[in-house]
Write an enzyme that holds these catalytic residues in place. Structure first.
Site, PDB file in Angstrom:
ATOM      1  N   THR A  71       0.846  -1.186   0.000  1.00 59.06           N
ATOM      2  CA  THR A  71       0.000   0.000   0.000  1.00 59.06           C
ATOM      3  C   THR A  71       0.883   1.237   0.000  1.00 59.06           C
ATOM      4  O   THR A  71       2.106   1.143   0.153  1.00 59.06           O
ATOM      5  CB  THR A  71      -0.971   0.008   1.197  1.00 59.06           C
ATOM      6  OG1 THR A  71      -1.992   0.988   0.976  1.00 59.06           O
ATOM      7  CG2 THR A  71      -0.250   0.312   2.511  1.00 59.06           C
ATOM      8  N   SER A 134      -7.885   1.377   3.203  1.00 63.24           N
ATOM      9  CA  SER A 134      -7.249   0.064   3.278  1.00 63.24           C
ATOM     10  C   SER A 134      -7.020  -0.313   4.734  1.00 63.24           C
ATOM     11  O   SER A 134      -6.865   0.559   5.594  1.00 63.24           O
ATOM     12  CB  SER A 134      -5.905   0.080   2.539  1.00 63.24           C
ATOM     13  OG  SER A 134      -6.057   0.540   1.214  1.00 63.24           O
ATOM     14  N   CYS A 165      -2.733  -3.338  -2.657  1.00 64.57           N
ATOM     15  CA  CYS A 165      -3.320  -4.439  -1.887  1.00 64.57           C
ATOM     16  C   CYS A 165      -3.466  -5.711  -2.706  1.00 64.57           C
ATOM     17  O   CYS A 165      -4.263  -6.603  -2.377  1.00 64.57           O
ATOM     18  CB  CYS A 165      -4.663  -4.023  -1.291  1.00 64.57           C
ATOM     19  SG  CYS A 165      -4.566  -2.524  -0.293  1.00 64.57           S
TER      20      CYS A 165
END
Length: 207
Positions: A71, A134, A165
């Site tokens: 990420t 996320s 991700c």
């Protein structure tokens, strides 16, 4: 519950502080939420694959012990680290994931943005399928650390350098979804209230 507003931080420094906090805490240690922004960095979770990092360029890549894949963290994105004793609160990991996702959904609803989680792919997605937040957690000794990233008003171009991700998904942010985007401090305050309520803390101290 203590909520700490930490401003702009280097990822590696905060990562070390989180691990130290978790190792040193005991049954009497208050739960904490750390709200901050990170200087630009890609972090690779335990499930991460190198092929998901497409073109990092001048942005550093740091391996992390959280769950999940790669990420991006950067200014204009809220990172919330959830440092809680799950045993004391009598909740499981799935419960924690669900309440974090619900806090994000409720925060977005505060600005009339409709969003929902996906059980097969943790995080929060707006109605067109774009991802706005996320999750990545680590549980050790019955306590959690790491937490969530919530895109508020950031430079979105670094997301093009990774497969976020591990998903073929487009990323979005709150500033692109509302007419009068709120400031990150305002969003942080709403998110903190939603997280604390979800964890059962009506009263909390903000530092």
């Amino acid at each position: 519950m203590i909520v700490r507003q930490l401003g702009l931080q280097e990822y590696s420094v905060t990562f070390d502080r989180m691990k130290a906090f978790n190792e040193q805490r005991d049954k009497s240690t208050a739960d904490e939420i750390w709200l901050l922004e990170h200087k630009p960095v890609f972090t690779q979770g335990q499930a991460g694959k190198e092929e998901y990092i497409l073109l990092p360029g001048d942005i550093p890549v740091i391996k992390s012990d959280r769950g999940g894949h790669v990420t991006y963290h950067g200014p204009g994105q809220i990172t919330a680290y959830i440092l809680i004793d799950l045993k004391r609160l009598k909740i499981g990991v799935r419960d924690l994931v669900t309440l974090i996702e619900q806090a994000l959904v409720d925060t977005l609803a505060h600005w009339q943005v409709s969003a929902a989680p996906r059980r097969e792919a943790p995080g929060v997605y707006i109605d067109n399928g774009d991802k706005i937040a996320s999750l990545g957690l680590r549980i050790r000794k019955g306590c959690s650390y790491h937490g969530l990233n919530f895109n508020v008003a950031m430079d979105m171009s670094p997301w093009q350098r990774i497969n976020p991700c591990g998903l073929s998904v487009s990323m979005t942010q709150l500033a692109d979804l509302v007419e009068n985007p709120p400031g990150i401090d305002q969003v942080s305050a709403v998110l903190a209230a939603k997280l604390c309520a979800g964890l059962g803390y009506i009263d909390y101290e903000t530092i």
